[in-house]
Structures are given as structure tokens and as C-alpha cells.
Motif scaffolding. Structure first.
Motif, mmCIF file in Angstrom:
data_model
loop_
_atom_site.group_PDB
_atom_site.id
_atom_site.type_symbol
_atom_site.label_atom_id
_atom_site.label_comp_id
_atom_site.label_asym_id
_atom_site.label_seq_id
_atom_site.Cartn_x
_atom_site.Cartn_y
_atom_site.Cartn_z
ATOM 1 N N LEU A 6 40.497 41.324 50.154
ATOM 2 C CA LEU A 6 40.128 39.819 50.044
ATOM 3 C C LEU A 6 41.003 39.100 49.569
ATOM 4 O O LEU A 6 41.801 39.493 48.541
ATOM 5 N N HIS A 7 41.431 38.231 50.264
ATOM 6 C CA HIS A 7 42.710 37.298 49.849
ATOM 7 C C HIS A 7 41.848 35.714 49.734
ATOM 8 O O HIS A 7 41.686 35.087 50.864
ATOM 9 N N LYS A 8 41.304 35.497 48.644
ATOM 10 C CA LYS A 8 40.722 34.090 48.455
ATOM 11 C C LYS A 8 41.789 33.003 48.924
ATOM 12 O O LYS A 8 42.889 32.912 48.459
ATOM 13 N N ALA A 9 41.514 32.111 49.157
ATOM 14 C CA ALA A 9 42.192 30.710 49.541
ATOM 15 C C ALA A 9 43.240 30.390 48.447
ATOM 16 O O ALA A 9 44.206 29.859 48.535
ATOM 17 N N SER A 10 42.131 30.465 47.183
ATOM 18 C CA SER A 10 43.144 30.017 46.189
ATOM 19 C C SER A 10 43.857 30.773 45.554
ATOM 20 O O SER A 10 44.847 30.546 44.654
ATOM 21 N N SER A 11 43.986 31.974 45.961
ATOM 22 C CA SER A 11 45.011 32.950 45.560
ATOM 23 C C SER A 11 46.314 32.816 46.225
ATOM 24 O O SER A 11 47.316 33.721 45.915
ATOM 25 N N ARG A 12 46.172 32.077 47.356
ATOM 26 C CA ARG A 12 47.642 32.238 48.378
ATOM 27 C C ARG A 12 48.789 31.805 47.409
ATOM 28 O O ARG A 12 48.543 30.761 46.300
ATOM 29 N N PHE A 13 49.881 31.912 47.835
ATOM 30 C CA PHE A 13 51.281 31.320 47.292
ATOM 31 C C PHE A 13 51.358 29.809 47.749
ATOM 32 O O PHE A 13 50.879 29.546 48.890
ATOM 33 N N TYR A 14 51.797 28.780 46.921
ATOM 34 C CA TYR A 14 51.792 27.477 47.433
ATOM 35 C C TYR A 14 53.542 27.032 47.390
ATOM 36 O O TYR A 14 54.412 27.429 46.285
ATOM 37 N N ALA A 15 53.888 26.275 48.363
ATOM 38 C CA ALA A 15 55.283 25.895 48.268
ATOM 39 C C ALA A 15 55.162 24.379 48.784
ATOM 40 O O ALA A 15 54.574 24.024 49.583
ATOM 41 N N ASP A 16 55.714 23.378 47.941
ATOM 42 C CA ASP A 16 55.772 21.972 48.127
ATOM 43 C C ASP A 16 56.934 21.225 48.241
ATOM 44 O O ASP A 16 57.759 21.384 47.205
ATOM 45 N N HIS A 17 57.426 21.206 49.352
ATOM 46 C CA HIS A 17 58.703 20.671 49.676
ATOM 47 C C HIS A 17 58.669 19.117 49.879
ATOM 48 O O HIS A 17 59.692 18.583 50.438
ATOM 49 N N GLY A 18 57.639 18.188 49.744
ATOM 50 C CA GLY A 18 57.672 17.085 49.910
ATOM 51 C C GLY A 18 57.097 16.786 51.244
ATOM 52 O O GLY A 18 55.888 16.484 51.668
ATOM 53 N N TRP A 19 58.128 16.970 52.292
ATOM 54 C CA TRP A 19 57.849 17.016 53.661
ATOM 55 C C TRP A 19 56.968 18.055 54.126
ATOM 56 O O TRP A 19 56.176 17.894 55.184
ATOM 57 N N LEU A 20 56.866 19.120 53.693
ATOM 58 C CA LEU A 20 56.130 20.484 53.806
ATOM 59 C C LEU A 20 55.502 20.857 52.710
ATOM 60 O O LEU A 20 55.816 21.063 51.801
ATOM 61 N N LYS A 21 53.993 21.264 52.907
ATOM 62 C CA LYS A 21 53.393 21.858 52.175
ATOM 63 C C LYS A 21 52.805 23.056 52.898
ATOM 64 O O LYS A 21 52.268 22.847 53.870
ATOM 65 N N SER A 22 52.967 24.171 52.244
ATOM 66 C CA SER A 22 52.717 25.640 52.747
ATOM 67 C C SER A 22 51.755 26.469 51.722
ATOM 68 O O SER A 22 51.999 26.556 50.812
ATOM 69 N N ALA A 23 50.879 26.996 52.248
ATOM 70 C CA ALA A 23 49.789 27.865 51.726
ATOM 71 C C ALA A 23 50.368 29.189 52.426
ATOM 72 O O ALA A 23 49.938 29.303 53.680
ATOM 73 N N GLN A 24 50.720 30.278 51.587
ATOM 74 C CA GLN A 24 51.115 31.380 52.251
ATOM 75 C C GLN A 24 50.282 32.500 51.770
ATOM 76 O O GLN A 24 50.246 33.032 50.528
ATOM 77 N N THR A 25 49.629 33.130 52.577
ATOM 78 C CA THR A 25 48.755 34.228 52.203
ATOM 79 C C THR A 25 49.519 35.610 51.602
ATOM 80 O O THR A 25 49.347 36.414 50.812
ATOM 81 N N ASN A 201 30.989 41.519 57.323
ATOM 82 C CA ASN A 201 30.253 42.832 56.962
ATOM 83 C C ASN A 201 29.615 42.342 55.729
ATOM 84 O O ASN A 201 28.480 41.594 55.915
ATOM 85 N N THR A 202 29.732 42.663 54.448
ATOM 86 C CA THR A 202 29.064 42.031 53.496
ATOM 87 C C THR A 202 29.625 40.951 52.447
ATOM 88 O O THR A 202 29.225 40.598 51.468
ATOM 89 N N GLN A 203 31.131 40.691 52.767
ATOM 90 C CA GLN A 203 31.777 39.851 52.237
ATOM 91 C C GLN A 203 31.517 38.312 52.474
ATOM 92 O O GLN A 203 32.074 38.093 53.559
ATOM 93 N N PRO A 204 31.083 37.609 51.437
ATOM 94 C CA PRO A 204 31.121 35.996 51.720
ATOM 95 C C PRO A 204 32.535 35.579 51.702
ATOM 96 O O PRO A 204 33.538 35.748 50.822
ATOM 97 N N LEU A 205 32.823 34.651 52.737
ATOM 98 C CA LEU A 205 34.074 33.999 52.831
ATOM 99 C C LEU A 205 33.859 32.563 52.928
ATOM 100 O O LEU A 205 32.768 32.001 53.486
ATOM 101 N N ASP A 206 35.054 31.761 52.399
ATOM 102 C CA ASP A 206 34.874 30.237 52.720
ATOM 103 C C ASP A 206 36.211 29.866 53.259
ATOM 104 O O ASP A 206 36.733 30.910 53.595
ATOM 105 N N THR A 207 36.157 28.415 53.657
ATOM 106 C CA THR A 207 37.232 27.851 54.233
ATOM 107 C C THR A 207 38.712 28.426 53.849
ATOM 108 O O THR A 207 38.992 28.362 52.495
ATOM 109 N N GLY A 210 40.866 34.749 53.857
ATOM 110 C CA GLY A 210 41.218 35.618 54.569
ATOM 111 C C GLY A 210 40.781 37.311 54.188
ATOM 112 O O GLY A 210 40.541 37.488 52.849
ATOM 113 N N TYR A 211 40.259 38.098 54.920
ATOM 114 C CA TYR A 211 39.638 39.417 54.673
ATOM 115 C C TYR A 211 40.081 40.444 55.537
ATOM 116 O O TYR A 211 40.063 40.197 56.678
#
Length: 238
Positions: A6-25, A201-207, A210-211
Motif C-alpha cells: 500500500l502506498h498512501k497518497a500522503s506517503s509519496r515523495f514531493y518536489a516543488d520547483h515553483g513551476w513544477l510540483k511533483s508527487a512521486q510514488t 480486494n479488502t483494502q480501502p483506497l482514497d484519491t 496506490g495499491y
């Protein structure tokens, strides 16, 4: 016995370059975790937002299958193979980098951001001839269905790449359930929730959760709310 991660959205890596915001699984560039390197052949799953008129300048790739799926806004692409294209929501772009390509990606709109998924898969053969493919799947039926948008076969539905992988998109109504049966039971399935809430399967997922699941013949997906999902079947070994 099945295995899952399970990879929750909040557990992703984040990069903020001003012009680019990237959430990385998975680990990407300066963000590194040895426990988050890949899921089988799935190496990169970046959720990128690029400001109006900005983008990635000319840069190289080789021996990687690179897939872009716009979710909002318009993305312009140019490459060293001579391709110039614009991709919008409802379209998918695939490049087999093979022996090597250069390309650029820019937000075509000067005023509005573009949000897109950039996905990299390891190829099943090295140093192939570089290739570009693009598909408009917007008129395909994905309402309470899983529409195939990528495969390893030239004459199959969707774009094709040099890897034994299949991607499907589905827009599911609240309460609707659907099973995804694997093409190859040695593969795994990674479900990425674009919007809404589902149970895999039995795993709840939100926006944006990733699973990943493997050692299973099928994956059961049920929408808790109206939801959009990307289902990626990939080899766990190649």
C-alpha cells in the motif's frame, strides 16, 4: 497466498520547483528510499503539475518505456524522432526510448496548469529502435468498465510498448464492483486511484492512493464513491 503493498497518497515523495510540483510514488532523482524503488517493472509513477507555459527542456532517455497520461490541461511534446504532438485528457502517449532519444514536454496553455501522470516501465528488451505512439481513448467505453489503453501488442487495443504490460482505465459509479483478471498470473497489478474512493480486494483506497497486488489470478475493485482508476498489470520479473 497473495502479496500486497500500500502506498498512501500522503506517503509519496514531493518536489516543488515553483513551476513544477511533483508527487512521486517511487524513488525519483533526489528523493530516495530503498524500500520504494519500483513495483515489478513499474519504475516511476509521478503525478506532475506544471504551471502555464512552463515545462521540461530538451533532455535524454534511453532503455525505458515512458507513458504520459494528462488528467487536466494540455501537454505539448517534441522529440528527436521528429514528432511534435499535443496530448489532452482522454489521450495517452507512449515512447520506447530504446537506444536513446531527446524530448521536451511543455504546458501548451500559457494561463492554466497541466496535471499529468508520467509512468516509466523497464523494457523487456534493451537497445530497441526508439518509437512513439499516441492514442485518443476519450470515446472509449470506460463507464463501469475497464478500457484497455496500453498493451505489448501492436495490433491490440491501446498504445503498445516493449514490455508485457497492460493498462486499463475505468470510471466507476458508487457501489459498482468489477473484477480485473490478470493476463499472466506471474504478473502483478498496481491500482492507482485518480479520483474517488474504492476498495481493492479488502483494502480501502482514497484519491491518489496506490495499491500493488501479486500472486493472484484477479483483483476485485469496488467503488465506494464515484471513482476513476488506472489499473496497471506489469511483470514482477522480466
Amino acid at each position: 497466498m497473495s502479496n500486497s503493498i500500500l502506498h498512501k497518497a500522503s506517503s509519496r515523495f514531493y518536489a516543488d520547483h515553483g513551476w513544477l510540483k511533483s508527487a512521486q510514488t517511487f524513488s525519483f532523482h533526489g528523493n530516495y528510499d530503498p524500500e520504494r524503488l519500483q513495483f515489478g517493472a513499474l519504475r516511476v509513477l509521478n503525478d506532475d503539475t506544471v504551471n502555464g507555459g512552463k515545462g521540461f527542456g530538451r533532455h535524454p532517455h534511453d532503455n525505458m518505456e515512458i507513458i504520459s497520461i494528462p488528467l487536466e490541461g494540455v501537454l505539448e511534446h517534441q522529440d528527436s524522432m521528429g514528432n511534435t504532438a499535443v496530448i489532452s485528457p482522454g489521450e495517452i502517449q507512449a515512447m520506447s526510448a530504446g537506444t536513446g532519444i531527446y524530448h521536451t514536454e511543455y504546458n501548451k496553455d500559457e494561463d492554466q496548469p497541466v496535471t499529468f501522470l508520467q509512468i516509466w516501465l523497464y523494457p523487456d528488451a534493451l537497445n530497441v529502435e526508439p518509437r512513439y505512439d499516441q492514442l485518443d481513448y476519450s470515446k472509449g467505453d470506460r463507464q463501469n468498465k475497464l478500457l484497455q489503453i496500453l498493451s505489448p501488442h501492436r495490433d491490440d487495443e491501446g498504445v503498445w510498448i516493449n514490455q508485457k504490460a497492460w493498462f486499463h482505465m475505468g470510471d466507476l459509479e458508487s457501489g459498482f464492483g468489477i473484477d480485473y483478471r490478470l493476463k499472466n498470473e506471474a504478473n502483478g497489478v498496481y491500482v492507482f486511484v485518480i479520483s474517488g474512493e474504492v476498495i481493492v480486494n479488502t483494502q480501502p483506497l482514497d484519491t491518489r492512493d496506490g495499491y500493488g497486488v501479486w500472486d493472484v489470478p484477479l483483483v476485485a475493485i469496488k467503488a465506494v464513491t464515484d471513482a476513476s482508476v488506472l489499473v496497471m498489470e506489469v511483470p514482477m520479473k522480466w
